[in-house]
Design a protein around this motif. Structure first.
Motif: not given
Length: 119
Positions: A39-68
């Protein structure tokens, strides 16, 4: 005296290189982290805000942050805080190293031979 170089068996992956590559490979071994990196790599410039990459996942924000964080600790992404958001960028140098390592492992030379073959 012959000018031919002696034939040597190819060497496998050295301990140091295996040790340095293992954290990135381990981080990529989790399907959520692999998808997040994608998801990060697919964004323009290979950069993304955590809020941009969270939507495809059925996971809580803390879980996404942990994986990042695991991806960041493995060197696969870098991060920068901008205000209240954290932006992640793909670390292309590390991805190229992992790619080179895998390409080297895939470059099988010659025909397989049984262990009993004395050659």
């Amino acid at each position: 005296m012959s000018n031919q170089k002696p034939v040597t068996e190819p060497q496998g992956l050295g301990a140091d290189r295996a040790l340095s590559a293992a954290p990135a490979l381990k981080a990529l071994g989790d399907p959520v982290r692999l998808r997040l990196l994608s998801e990060v790599a697919a964004r323009a410039g290979g950069e993304a805000c955590v809020c941009d990459v969270s939507s495809p996942f059925d996971l809580s924000q803390p879980t996404i942050s942990h994986h990042l964080k695991v991806l960041r600790d493995a060197g696969l992404v870098t991060s920068e805080r901008r205000g209240t958001w954290v932006y992640y960028r793909v670390n292309t140098a590390v991805l190229q190293q992992v790619s080179g390592l895998l390409a080297g492992l895939a470059a099988v030379e010659g025909e397989p031979r049984p262990c009993e073959d004395p050659q």
